[in-house]
Design an enzyme around this catalytic site. Structure first.
Site, PDB file in Angstrom:
ATOM      1  N   HIS A  40      34.517  40.181  37.396  1.00 59.26           N
ATOM      2  CA  HIS A  40      34.782  38.777  37.311  1.00 59.26           C
ATOM      3  C   HIS A  40      33.566  37.916  37.110  1.00 59.26           C
ATOM      4  CE1 HIS A  40      38.979  39.662  37.806  1.00 59.26           C
ATOM      5  NE2 HIS A  40      38.580  40.192  39.055  1.00 59.26           N
TER       6      HIS A  40
HETATM    7  O1  RIB Z   1      40.267  36.189  40.691  1.00 64.99           O
HETATM    8  C1  RIB Z   1      38.993  36.862  40.642  1.00 64.99           C
HETATM    9  C2  RIB Z   1      37.999  35.772  41.460  1.00 64.99           C
HETATM   10  O2  RIB Z   1      38.507  35.804  42.846  1.00 64.99           O
HETATM   11  C3  RIB Z   1      36.489  36.319  41.705  1.00 64.99           C
HETATM   12  O3  RIB Z   1      35.858  35.088  41.709  1.00 64.99           O
HETATM   13  C4  RIB Z   1      36.688  37.204  42.943  1.00 64.99           C
HETATM   14  O4  RIB Z   1      35.481  37.085  43.476  1.00 64.99           O
HETATM   15  C5  RIB Z   1      37.523  36.042  43.525  1.00 64.99           C
HETATM   16  O5  RIB Z   1      36.710  35.039  44.213  1.00 64.99           O
END
Ligand code: RIB
Ligand code: CA
Length: 313
Positions: free
Chosen positions: A243
């Site tokens: 992500h």
């Molecule tokens: O949903 C994904 C996000 O939530 C990413 O930033 C992961 O690190 C968590 O913080």
């Protein structure tokens, strides 16, 4: 072209850690003014510790790390140890950091930096819940117009939620903070699950990190080995979505991404859909566009960029 000045606001988290490494391996494009830790994946003491661990892994103990908000604006903290492990950086054994936290609160650092730097020259890169950013905007509304851009990881629309059926984790943890940021009037680029779920850590991509033969490369591979088990089991996918590095990759290679400038708002009332980002992707309302909402990524080029930059550390 001068490197872009950024503040990384983060809740490390293995994917946050990879994003920080990407930024620190990209000195021509990105100048990290500081890293502000926020409670999210794990509680604040751990996110503030993990941010320093990652800077030291990158050989950059000089990067100042600030501790920020330890709870959402109005709600009890929800964490994600089930994904990231108890430490937030589970996978490889990691040494404790030797560098100290900065004495200043992260929110004060954000406010002072935006007031001191020339207007329009600092980009905020939130990788976790938006509590620090929203608190800074509430306390010092004058800084909002000074922000060059906010490039954040958060939200979901076609991909729906990951922490509830409706909501993505970063937004769900502090929906009131997300509402403040989305309505702030700042230029916003969003990396929702719609795009991050197209950046999967397949085996060849993970092996490319391991094959770097460096400590950062090994760490990235072992972090991925750990945190991808959750998404692979849940989605039956060939790897986990990476992500947060999408935020930093956008600063370096915006051409790798495609999206649409639309209206995005967040649910802050309904228990059923709390934290849901309602993206008017088909422009069926007259609500004003407020975010470039990404949908597509050139995943091969993204992972090649990651490996190439992490190899530099
Ligand atoms: O949903 C994904 C996000 O939530 C990413 O930033 C992961 O690190 C968590 O913080
Ligand atoms: Ca994160």
């Amino acid at each position: 072209m001068a490197a872009r000045k950024i503040i990384i606001d983060t809740d490390p988290g293995q994917d946050d850690a990879v994003a920080i490494l990407l930024a620190l391996g990209s000195l021509e494009e990105v100048e990290v003014l500081g890293i502000t830790a926020v409670a999210g994946n794990v509680p604040l003491p751990l996110t503030a510790k993990n941010a320093r661990i990652v800077c030291e892994l990158a050989g950059r103990p000089d990067v100042p790390v600030y501790a920020g908000c330890d709870a959402p604006l109005m709600r009890k903290l929800v964490t994600a140890e089930h994904v990231h492990g108890k430490t937030g950086l589970d996978g490889p054994a990691m040494p404790d950091p030797v560098t100290e936290l900065q004495p200043e609160h992260a929110v004060d650092f954000i406010i002072e930096t935006l007031r001191q730097e020339a207007a329009g020259t600092v980009t905020l890169c939130p990788l976790g819940p938006l509590t620090n950013i929203a608190t800074a905007f509430q306390r010092a509304p004058d800084i909002i117009e000074k922000v060059q851009e906010i490039v954040l990881m958060g939200g979901a629309y076609f991909e729906v939620g990951n922490i509830t059926p409706a909501a993505e984790f970063n937004i769900y943890v502090d929906p009131e903070a997300a509402d403040i940021v989305l309505k702030s009037g700042a230029r916003i680029v969003m990396m929702p699950l719609d795009v991050t779920h197209r950046a999967l850590t397949t085996a060849p991509r993970v092996e490319a990190f391991r094959a770097l033969g460096t400590e950062p490369g090994r760490m990235v591979a072992e972090w991925t080995d750990f945190f991808e088990r959750f998404d692979k089991e849940k989605y039956g996918s060939q790897g986990a979505p990476l992500h947060d590095p999408c935020v930093i990759a956008y600063l370096i290679r915006p051409d790798l991404f495609e999206g649409r400038f639309i209206n995005v708002e967040v649910e802050t009332q309904s228990p059923l859909t709390l934290g849901m980002t309602v993206a008017d992707y088909w422009r069926v309302t007259d609500r004003p566009a407020n975010a470039l909402f990404m949908q597509q990524i050139d995943a091969e080029a993204f992972f090649a960029l990651l490996a190439e930059r992490i190899a530099r550390l």
